[in-house]
Each structure stands twice: as structure tokens, then as C-alpha cells.
Write a protein that holds these residues in place. Sequence first.
Motif, PDB file in Angstrom:
ATOM      1  N   PHE A 117       0.503  -1.390   0.208  1.00  0.00           N
ATOM      2  CA  PHE A 117       0.226   0.076  -0.279  1.00  0.00           C
ATOM      3  C   PHE A 117       0.745   1.098   0.081  1.00  0.00           C
ATOM      4  CE2 PHE A 117      -2.221  -3.937   2.219  1.00  0.00           C
ATOM      5  CZ  PHE A 117      -3.425  -3.254   1.347  1.00  0.00           C
ATOM      6  N   LEU A 118       2.276   1.139   0.362  1.00  0.00           N
ATOM      7  CA  LEU A 118       3.218   2.555   0.525  1.00  0.00           C
ATOM      8  C   LEU A 118       3.505   3.407  -1.399  1.00  0.00           C
ATOM      9  CD1 LEU A 118       4.877   3.132   2.479  1.00  0.00           C
ATOM     10  CD2 LEU A 118       7.366   2.206   1.004  1.00  0.00           C
ATOM     11  N   ARG A 119       2.868   2.872  -2.435  1.00  0.00           N
ATOM     12  CA  ARG A 119       2.726   3.791  -3.710  1.00  0.00           C
ATOM     13  C   ARG A 119       1.459   4.436  -3.491  1.00  0.00           C
ATOM     14  NH1 ARG A 119       7.447   4.214  -6.669  1.00  0.00           N
ATOM     15  NH2 ARG A 119       8.588   3.068  -6.057  1.00  0.00           N
ATOM     16  N   ALA A 120      -0.151   3.654  -3.299  1.00  0.00           N
ATOM     17  CA  ALA A 120      -1.230   3.900  -2.890  1.00  0.00           C
ATOM     18  C   ALA A 120      -0.972   5.695  -1.648  1.00  0.00           C
ATOM     19  CB  ALA A 120      -1.914   3.209  -2.258  1.00  0.00           C
ATOM     20  N   VAL A 121      -0.501   5.332  -0.443  1.00  0.00           N
ATOM     21  CA  VAL A 121      -0.419   6.872   0.146  1.00  0.00           C
ATOM     22  C   VAL A 121       0.553   7.509  -0.656  1.00  0.00           C
ATOM     23  CG1 VAL A 121       0.872   7.179   2.564  1.00  0.00           C
ATOM     24  CG2 VAL A 121      -0.132   4.779   1.620  1.00  0.00           C
ATOM     25  N   MET A 122       2.116   7.215  -1.020  1.00  0.00           N
ATOM     26  CA  MET A 122       2.987   8.007  -1.782  1.00  0.00           C
ATOM     27  C   MET A 122       2.072   9.060  -2.478  1.00  0.00           C
ATOM     28  SD  MET A 122       6.220   7.633  -3.977  1.00  0.00           S
ATOM     29  CE  MET A 122       5.625   6.679  -5.031  1.00  0.00           C
ATOM     30  N   PHE A 123       0.654   8.385  -3.605  1.00  0.00           N
ATOM     31  CA  PHE A 123       0.251   8.955  -4.948  1.00  0.00           C
ATOM     32  C   PHE A 123      -1.083   9.889  -3.862  1.00  0.00           C
ATOM     33  CE2 PHE A 123      -4.090   9.150  -7.313  1.00  0.00           C
ATOM     34  CZ  PHE A 123      -3.193   9.048  -8.061  1.00  0.00           C
ATOM     35  N   ALA A 124      -1.655   9.169  -2.704  1.00  0.00           N
ATOM     36  CA  ALA A 124      -2.410  10.849  -2.084  1.00  0.00           C
ATOM     37  C   ALA A 124      -1.595  11.240  -1.670  1.00  0.00           C
ATOM     38  CB  ALA A 124      -3.288   9.430  -1.266  1.00  0.00           C
ATOM     39  N   TYR A 125      -0.797  11.187  -0.955  1.00  0.00           N
ATOM     40  CA  TYR A 125       0.042  12.325  -0.123  1.00  0.00           C
ATOM     41  C   TYR A 125       0.626  13.669  -1.117  1.00  0.00           C
ATOM     42  CZ  TYR A 125       3.057  15.503   2.315  1.00  0.00           C
ATOM     43  OH  TYR A 125       3.645  16.605   3.339  1.00  0.00           O
ATOM     44  N   ASN A 126       0.736  12.827  -2.307  1.00  0.00           N
ATOM     45  CA  ASN A 126       1.621  14.051  -3.403  1.00  0.00           C
ATOM     46  C   ASN A 126       0.188  14.724  -3.717  1.00  0.00           C
ATOM     47  OD1 ASN A 126       3.695  13.787  -2.867  1.00  0.00           O
ATOM     48  ND2 ASN A 126       4.823  11.673  -4.080  1.00  0.00           N
ATOM     49  N   THR A 127      -0.604  14.343  -4.171  1.00  0.00           N
ATOM     50  CA  THR A 127      -1.567  14.780  -4.815  1.00  0.00           C
ATOM     51  C   THR A 127      -3.102  15.277  -4.671  1.00  0.00           C
ATOM     52  OG1 THR A 127      -3.372  12.389  -4.649  1.00  0.00           O
ATOM     53  CG2 THR A 127      -1.908  13.193  -6.856  1.00  0.00           C
ATOM     54  N   SER A 128      -2.577  15.415  -2.965  1.00  0.00           N
ATOM     55  CA  SER A 128      -3.108  16.645  -1.493  1.00  0.00           C
ATOM     56  C   SER A 128      -3.392  17.999  -1.590  1.00  0.00           C
ATOM     57  CB  SER A 128      -3.805  16.289  -0.987  1.00  0.00           C
ATOM     58  OG  SER A 128      -4.929  14.480  -0.921  1.00  0.00           O
ATOM     59  N   PRO A 129      -3.819  18.857  -1.797  1.00  0.00           N
ATOM     60  CA  PRO A 129      -2.667  20.326  -0.908  1.00  0.00           C
ATOM     61  C   PRO A 129      -2.701  20.045   0.346  1.00  0.00           C
ATOM     62  CG  PRO A 129      -5.608  20.491  -2.034  1.00  0.00           C
ATOM     63  CD  PRO A 129      -4.695  19.292  -2.252  1.00  0.00           C
ATOM     64  N   THR A 130      -1.250  20.788   0.303  1.00  0.00           N
ATOM     65  CA  THR A 130      -0.745  20.341   1.980  1.00  0.00           C
ATOM     66  C   THR A 130      -1.076  21.891   3.097  1.00  0.00           C
ATOM     67  OG1 THR A 130       1.239  21.260   1.346  1.00  0.00           O
ATOM     68  CG2 THR A 130       1.648  18.976   1.232  1.00  0.00           C
ATOM     69  N   ASP A 131      -0.609  21.669   4.043  1.00  0.00           N
ATOM     70  CA  ASP A 131      -0.794  22.980   4.859  1.00  0.00           C
ATOM     71  C   ASP A 131      -0.193  23.878   4.455  1.00  0.00           C
ATOM     72  OD1 ASP A 131      -2.498  20.915   6.459  1.00  0.00           O
ATOM     73  OD2 ASP A 131      -0.727  21.176   7.653  1.00  0.00           O
ATOM     74  N   GLY A 132      -1.753  25.309   4.327  1.00  0.00           N
ATOM     75  CA  GLY A 132      -1.249  26.271   3.644  1.00  0.00           C
ATOM     76  C   GLY A 132      -1.194  26.381   2.722  1.00  0.00           C
ATOM     77  N   PHE A 133      -1.155  25.820   1.457  1.00  0.00           N
ATOM     78  CA  PHE A 133      -1.002  25.924  -0.230  1.00  0.00           C
ATOM     79  C   PHE A 133      -2.048  25.146  -0.566  1.00  0.00           C
ATOM     80  CE2 PHE A 133       3.540  24.644   0.850  1.00  0.00           C
ATOM     81  CZ  PHE A 133       3.728  25.848   1.249  1.00  0.00           C
ATOM     82  N   LYS A 134      -2.592  25.936  -1.379  1.00  0.00           N
ATOM     83  CA  LYS A 134      -3.966  25.422  -2.223  1.00  0.00           C
ATOM     84  C   LYS A 134      -3.911  24.383  -3.666  1.00  0.00           C
ATOM     85  CE  LYS A 134      -5.990  30.027  -1.571  1.00  0.00           C
ATOM     86  NZ  LYS A 134      -6.536  31.311  -2.100  1.00  0.00           N
ATOM     87  N   VAL A 135      -1.976  24.475  -3.344  1.00  0.00           N
ATOM     88  CA  VAL A 135      -1.687  22.834  -4.821  1.00  0.00           C
ATOM     89  C   VAL A 135      -1.373  22.113  -4.633  1.00  0.00           C
ATOM     90  CG1 VAL A 135      -1.847  25.187  -6.254  1.00  0.00           C
ATOM     91  CG2 VAL A 135       0.466  24.579  -4.907  1.00  0.00           C
ATOM     92  N   SER A 136      -0.888  21.021  -5.044  1.00  0.00           N
ATOM     93  CA  SER A 136      -0.576  19.708  -4.239  1.00  0.00           C
ATOM     94  C   SER A 136       0.912  19.930  -4.669  1.00  0.00           C
ATOM     95  CB  SER A 136      -1.346  18.832  -4.749  1.00  0.00           C
ATOM     96  OG  SER A 136      -1.242  18.310  -6.283  1.00  0.00           O
ATOM     97  N   PRO A 137       1.846  18.848  -4.181  1.00  0.00           N
ATOM     98  CA  PRO A 137       3.056  18.606  -4.077  1.00  0.00           C
ATOM     99  C   PRO A 137       3.384  18.290  -5.914  1.00  0.00           C
ATOM    100  CG  PRO A 137       3.255  17.705  -2.190  1.00  0.00           C
ATOM    101  CD  PRO A 137       1.671  18.250  -2.492  1.00  0.00           C
ATOM    102  N   SER A 138       2.470  17.265  -6.153  1.00  0.00           N
ATOM    103  CA  SER A 138       2.505  16.780  -7.941  1.00  0.00           C
ATOM    104  C   SER A 138       2.398  17.989  -8.667  1.00  0.00           C
ATOM    105  CB  SER A 138       1.776  16.058  -7.668  1.00  0.00           C
ATOM    106  OG  SER A 138      -0.360  16.155  -7.943  1.00  0.00           O
ATOM    107  N   GLN A 139       1.218  18.626  -8.410  1.00  0.00           N
ATOM    108  CA  GLN A 139       1.517  20.073  -9.372  1.00  0.00           C
ATOM    109  C   GLN A 139       2.753  21.174  -9.087  1.00  0.00           C
ATOM    110  OE1 GLN A 139      -2.562  20.796  -7.336  1.00  0.00           O
ATOM    111  NE2 GLN A 139      -2.769  21.794  -9.614  1.00  0.00           N
ATOM    112  N   ILE A 140       3.010  21.092  -8.569  1.00  0.00           N
ATOM    113  CA  ILE A 140       4.472  22.029  -8.344  1.00  0.00           C
ATOM    114  C   ILE A 140       5.404  21.651  -9.298  1.00  0.00           C
ATOM    115  CG2 ILE A 140       5.863  22.788  -6.994  1.00  0.00           C
ATOM    116  CD1 ILE A 140       3.533  22.660  -4.784  1.00  0.00           C
ATOM    117  N   ILE A 141       5.410  20.194  -8.789  1.00  0.00           N
ATOM    118  CA  ILE A 141       6.475  19.196  -9.128  1.00  0.00           C
ATOM    119  C   ILE A 141       6.394  18.840 -11.190  1.00  0.00           C
ATOM    120  CG2 ILE A 141       7.356  17.325 -10.059  1.00  0.00           C
ATOM    121  CD1 ILE A 141       8.828  18.734  -7.899  1.00  0.00           C
ATOM    122  N   PHE A 142       5.149  19.133 -11.404  1.00  0.00           N
ATOM    123  CA  PHE A 142       4.536  18.765 -12.303  1.00  0.00           C
ATOM    124  C   PHE A 142       4.076  20.008 -13.285  1.00  0.00           C
ATOM    125  CE2 PHE A 142       4.915  14.761 -10.650  1.00  0.00           C
ATOM    126  CZ  PHE A 142       5.959  14.042 -11.714  1.00  0.00           C
ATOM    127  N   GLY A 143       3.861  20.819 -12.751  1.00  0.00           N
ATOM    128  CA  GLY A 143       3.054  21.863 -13.889  1.00  0.00           C
ATOM    129  C   GLY A 143       1.368  21.875 -14.113  1.00  0.00           C
TER     130      GLY A 143
END
Length: 244
Positions: A117-143
Amino acid sequence: PFPLTPAGNVYCLTAIDCFSRYVILTPIPNKNTATVAKAIHGNIIAYFGCPQRLLSDRGKEFDSKLMSAILKTMGVKQVLTSAYHPMTNAQAERIHQFIEAALTMYVCDDLSDWDMFLRAVMFAYNTSPTDGFKVSPSQIIFGRAVALPAEMAWPMELPENTGNLDAYVTRQTHKMKKVWEGLNAARLQLMEKEIKNSHPDKGKPVEYSVKQWVWVEFPRRALGRTAKLKAQWKGPFQVVRRVH
């Protein structure tokens, strides 16, 4: 370490981009320097290139002549955390709390399938906006926003006509520059807010009313079993009466 899995994995190598908070999780069978170096090359450098700096704890797998030589060969500056100062690597510590909490919801009774389940957890975190930001980590990396499985049930918007490749690269570079400038401003505002609101309500007692639904904390430690991935809370239970 995590419980041993059928694939032989015991540890999780966590890598985080400090700016975007994009995380890469890799299950590994041991913490040997060669194993960690292979995971870094195969799961990070092979996809994103060499980082300018690599901040890590002072584990033997990182604080070794072999790791120093490997990173020096690739032009990566190695930085080790301060001894007995976990705040140096606070982002990783917060990610570990998220990983353990998320895996607790999915692992089997003997906790031996966590790496599935590690990859699914990674995907969930990277596609969710983090605290204080309106965009997700994946949006910042891939545009752009990553298409989620639920979104595939509806017609997707086609990307804009790229036209000339050089013009497309220029537009994307300009877009990413604006994103990074906005994130820098948001990060400063978040830091100011955290400083202003630090420790506002600590120590205040919590009161519960009859018929209120609550979760009950249970100790994680069990004889002969690891505390990781064990559910910390059970419930919900309904309050039937107040003793005090």
C-alpha cells in the motif's frame, strides 16, 4: 523497522523535496549503504535528476565513506542533520506520522503487507494540497494537476494546443515561475501565522457531553509486536453518562 513482508522489505526510504513537499517512498530490505544508494539512484535520480543537496540523518547508511563518495561523484552536496536535534529533519518526521496513520487503515492483522500500500499512500499525499498551500506537491513538480482515478469517469479536458515546442516550453517555464513565487509568499505567511498562533490552547481540559460520539485511545504497544501500524484509536463510541 516495519514488520517483515513476503517481499523481504523491512524499512521505508523516505525522500522529500523540501520546497514542493513532494515525497517518494521506497520499501527496502535493509539499511546497507549499497541498498540505500541503489534506491536513491533508481527512484529519485533516474526520474528527477541529481539534487543540489541531500539532507539526511546521521544513520550509518548515510554517514559513510561509500555514500559520500557516491554523492560526490554525482555532484551532490551531502548535509547531515545536527545530532540530537530532530527539528532539522522535521518534514521527514511529519511525513512518517502520515505514512503510519495511513497504512494503519489498510494493513492486514499481522501487519505484513504494508509495502503493498506504500505507493497508494505516496500518491494520496502527493495529490493532496498540503497545509497552507492551495496546490498539491505534484502540481508544483509537474505544473499540472494529476488525473485521479475518480475523475476518469467523466470526459477529461484536452490540453491546450501546444503549437511550437519552444513556445510551449517558454509558457510552462513562465507558469512554473509564477507558481514558485506564489508558494514562497504563501510559505512566509504560513510561518508568520504559526509563530503568532503557537501554543494558544494547550493545557485546556476537554469536556464531553452525553450522547456525544467519541474515539478512545488505546496503547499501541503489544507484547512481542511492533507498535508501528497498530491502530491508536478505536470507535466511535457513544458517551452514556458522565462520571465527574
